[in-house]
Design a protein around this motif. Structure first.
Motif, PDB file in Angstrom:
ATOM      1  N   ILE A 192      23.811  64.093   7.555  1.00 43.04           N
ATOM      2  CA  ILE A 192      23.797  65.262   8.442  1.00 43.04           C
ATOM      3  C   ILE A 192      23.015  64.895   9.702  1.00 43.04           C
ATOM      4  N   VAL A 232      21.850  67.819   0.557  1.00 41.72           N
ATOM      5  CA  VAL A 232      22.086  67.065   1.792  1.00 41.72           C
ATOM      6  C   VAL A 232      20.783  66.654   2.484  1.00 41.72           C
ATOM      7  N   LEU A 595      30.293  69.168   3.669  1.00 42.77           N
ATOM      8  CA  LEU A 595      29.962  69.570   5.045  1.00 42.77           C
ATOM      9  C   LEU A 595      30.612  70.895   5.409  1.00 42.77           C
ATOM     10  N   GLU A 599      28.719  74.546   6.261  1.00 39.53           N
ATOM     11  CA  GLU A 599      28.992  75.292   7.489  1.00 39.53           C
ATOM     12  C   GLU A 599      29.252  76.774   7.190  1.00 39.53           C
TER      13      GLU A 599
END
Ligand SMILES: NC(=[NH2+])NCCC[C@H](N)C(=O)O
Length: 669
Positions: A192, A232, A595, A599
């Motif tokens: 990230i 993450v 990912l 979001e």
């Protein structure tokens, strides 16, 4: 490594080196042009120069991003295929249209005939050019982009469809390499851009009132969101914003004093806080007990002034409630990092918050109340009541200030039922208006969810109409899950411990998964029958699939060590069968899914992925034997180790997903 693959590898490294240098040169050139432009501001039309400069900077940023991704090839960073493709297409776009300011859009394709990914940017560019008065066909633009793609090791081929989509087919070598990394690093998280300090406010039950199904949803969804953020690499603070302060404690303490007069020396045996609360409430509302009401008010005042005996009584009540909640958490394996930090914690800060709001001229006096009118909010916030008391609004204002300014979190997430969206959105906006944070530096986010409904689509209640106790709901889950396993005679094949572990995994897994696999925004129908089905996207199906996959390697007789050795010694797994290739592509898609869920914070995206993965696995396993046996003798004639590794990768990825979702798989079921 044999000579052929060594030469191939060396060639590829050379290519990458060249490609990398090309990119670097483009970035440097862009930098120089931007600098020259900046230096030459005096000449010509200042505005258009500034605009050109902005565009060049935009281009520079994207090129640098592309470069960073290319550069990371050798390093540890895990970039998704989607990000890599975006980087490549960015380069193509700015090569063909240097002044462009459009983003590249790469999506996954659903139909394998259209490749693995699709780039839709040609259509966007077509619109952009039209606005500049130029007309170019999207197909032609697509062809230019494809021609300008830098050399790379991802793309096997592209296909341009008549509308202008570019379909991208991945190279087998690339997929194999990503899969190998996934296996060697035991399913690492995707890289990230920045690590944040994140607060997740979830569960947040109210003391003395029973934790209800709404809190159960918040607990399940919030815990899993926190797991994802932690996976993450974010620094996560899990806070349960319990309702442990307020006027209701007056009547509770008054009732405690009557019912257990020696509560200060002997810990009161309050078994059932629910009934205790109800008793207190009946007395409080009873016109024949005016004395009690008065005393209850007094108790509030004493508690507010932190009288030690009142605090002791309050602590006792909070503890009883907390013990009950902890039992639910323990059964559902909710992270023990979740800490209580509720309304009482912020109580002392409220006065100062009001003072600050007052001094800043944010409060309006109306009918003796102090209100704050927040832009775009339909109703004002009541910061001080006419009796001088504070409200839920005041408490959340103190909370947000503390989280932003003392905890200094980068991202503050509220997992609460959608009914409170208006309230939290108003608090967030108010904090911005007061200047407690800058929205471009810190982010506050309301993560809402719908109601839990019964099978009759009405509010979830017991048959007699009372609210459902969570502990009883969990008990019922256990009974139902045990019955389901017995139906399949699992009690005969499993030891007592194995059976109980399977029963718990199924019961709690189902309750969590049924919730997480639906879009959280919608209301959801709680149905044990549906969640315990063993077909379709349910926890039971997935838990079975997982145990079956685990059993393949276990029963193959190939040891984990020898598989590891094979993995280390094999530079390129031979994924030559189309179903092997398909499964490998699904596996490396994991990072993209992570990912995208990060979001949206919609956990159903992850559930859909595990389910699809297990379906693709079945397709593979139906046609690709891992172990070939002689039909007559039953003797093993061939072991396909790379296929066993595909099984291992599948169970490892499923395991990761289960961990994030908070589901405990079992090795036997
Ligand atoms: N910061 C917050 N307001 N968090 C949510 C609190 C939820 C509240 N205790 C309720 O049960 O409704």
């Amino acid at each position: 490594m044999d000579l052929v693959s060594a030469t191939a590898l060396a060639k590829r490294t050379d290519e990458q080196e060249r490609e990398f240098n090309d990119l670097k040169a483009v970035v440097e050139k862009t930098e120089r042009t931007a600098d020259a432009l900046a230096a030459d501001k005096s000449a010509g039309d200042l505005e258009s120069l500034a605009a050109a400069n902005a565009r060049l900077n935009f281009r520079k940023i994207h090129l640098q991003e592309a470069l960073r991704i290319r550069e990371s090839k050798s390093a540890d960073a895990i970039y998704t295929t989607q990000k890599r493709l975006e980087a490549l297409f960015h380069v193509a776009v700015v090569t063909v249209y240097p002044m462009i300011e459009e983003f590249v859009n790469i999506v996954n394709t659903c139909d394998p005939r259209h490749g693995d990914y699709q780039c839709n940017t040609a259509m966007q560019l077509c619109q952009w050019l039209k606005k500049q008065g130029k007309s170019e066909k999207a197909v032609d633009i697509a062809a230019l982009l494809v021609a300008a793609l830098p050399p790379n090791d991802l793309i096997e081929s592209t296909k341009i469809n008549p509308i202008g989509f570019v379909n991208v087919f991945l190279r087998n070598d690339y997929v194999t390499e990503r899969l190998t990394t996934l296996l060697r690093k035991n399913v690492p998280p995707p890289t990230i851009p920045k690590k944040f300090k994140v607060i997740v406010d979830y569960s947040s039950p109210n003391i003395a009132k029973e934790m209800h199904v709404g809190h159960l949803r918040s607990t399940i969804i919030g815990d899993s969101i926190a797991n994802l953020l932690e996976f993450v690499g974010h620094d996560v603070l899990r806070l349960s914003h319990i309702g442990d302060w307020g006027t209701q404690f007056g009547m509770l303490i008054a009732h405690l004093q009557d019912k257990f007069p020696n509560y200060l020396s002997v810990s009161p045996p309050i078994g059932d806080l629910q009934s205790f609360y109800r008793e207190a409430k009946v007395r409080f509302d009873d016109p024949n007990e005016p004395e009690f009401k008065k005393r209850a008010y007094n108790c509030v005042v004493e508690l507010q002034s932190r009288n030690p005996d009142s605090i002791k009584a309050w602590t006792m009540i909070v503890d009883v409630s907390d013990r009950e909640n902890k039992q639910v958490y323990k059964r559902l394996k909710i992270s023990d990092k979740l800490q209580n930090r509720g309304e009482s914690f912020y109580d002392e800060m409220m006065k100062d918050v009001v003072k600050q709001l007052d001094e800043g001229g944010h409060l309006k006096l109306e009918d003796g109340r102090k209100l704050m009118f927040v832009p775009d909010c339909p109703i004002p916030m009541t910061v001080v009541k006419s009796d001088g008391g504070f409200t839920y609004d005041t408490s959340d204002m103190a909370t947000i200030r503390h989280r932003l300014q003392v905890e200094k979190c980068d991202w503050n997430i509220y997992v609460i039922d959608s009914g409170q969206k208006g309230h939290i959105d108003m608090v967030i906006k108010a904090a911005e208006v007061v200047g407690w944070y800058n929205p471009s530096e810190q982010k506050n986010q309301f993560v809402g969810f719908g109601l839990v409904l019964g099978e009759d689509s009405k509010k979830f209640k017991t048959r007699s109409g009372t609210t459902i106790r969570l502990s009883e709901l969990l008990d019922e889950g256990l009974t139902r899950s045990a019955a389901k396993l017995q139906e399949k005679n699992r009690d005969k094949d499993l030891s007592k411990e194995e059976f109980e572990a399977a029963r718990d995994a199924v019961a709690y897994g189902c309750i969590k998964y049924a919730d997480l696999s639906k879009n959280r925004i919608s209301d959801y129908i709680f149905s044990f029958d549906k969640m315990l089905e063993d077909r379709g996207n349910t926890a039971v199906y997935l838990l079975y699939a997982y145990t079956r996959i685990r059993a393949i390697t276990r029963n193959s007789g190939v040891s984990a060590e020898s598989l590891q050795e094979y993995l280390q010694a094999t530079p390129r797994l031979p994924l030559d069968h189309p179903k092997e290739f398909k499964l490998a592509k699904k596996l490396i898609q994991f990072h993209e899914v992570i990912l995208s869920v990060l979001e949206s914070l919609l956990m159903n995206g992850l559930c859909d992925y595990v389910y699809e993965l297990s379906c693709v696995f079945t397709e593979f396993y139906d046609v690709c034997y891992c172990i070939e046996k002689d039909r007559k003798t039953g003797e093993i004639v061939r072991i396909h180790k790379h296929r066993l590794l595909l099984c291992e990768a599948t169970s490892a990825v499923m395991d990761r997903c289960f961990k994030i979702l908070g589901i405990t798989p079992v090795s036997k079921m």
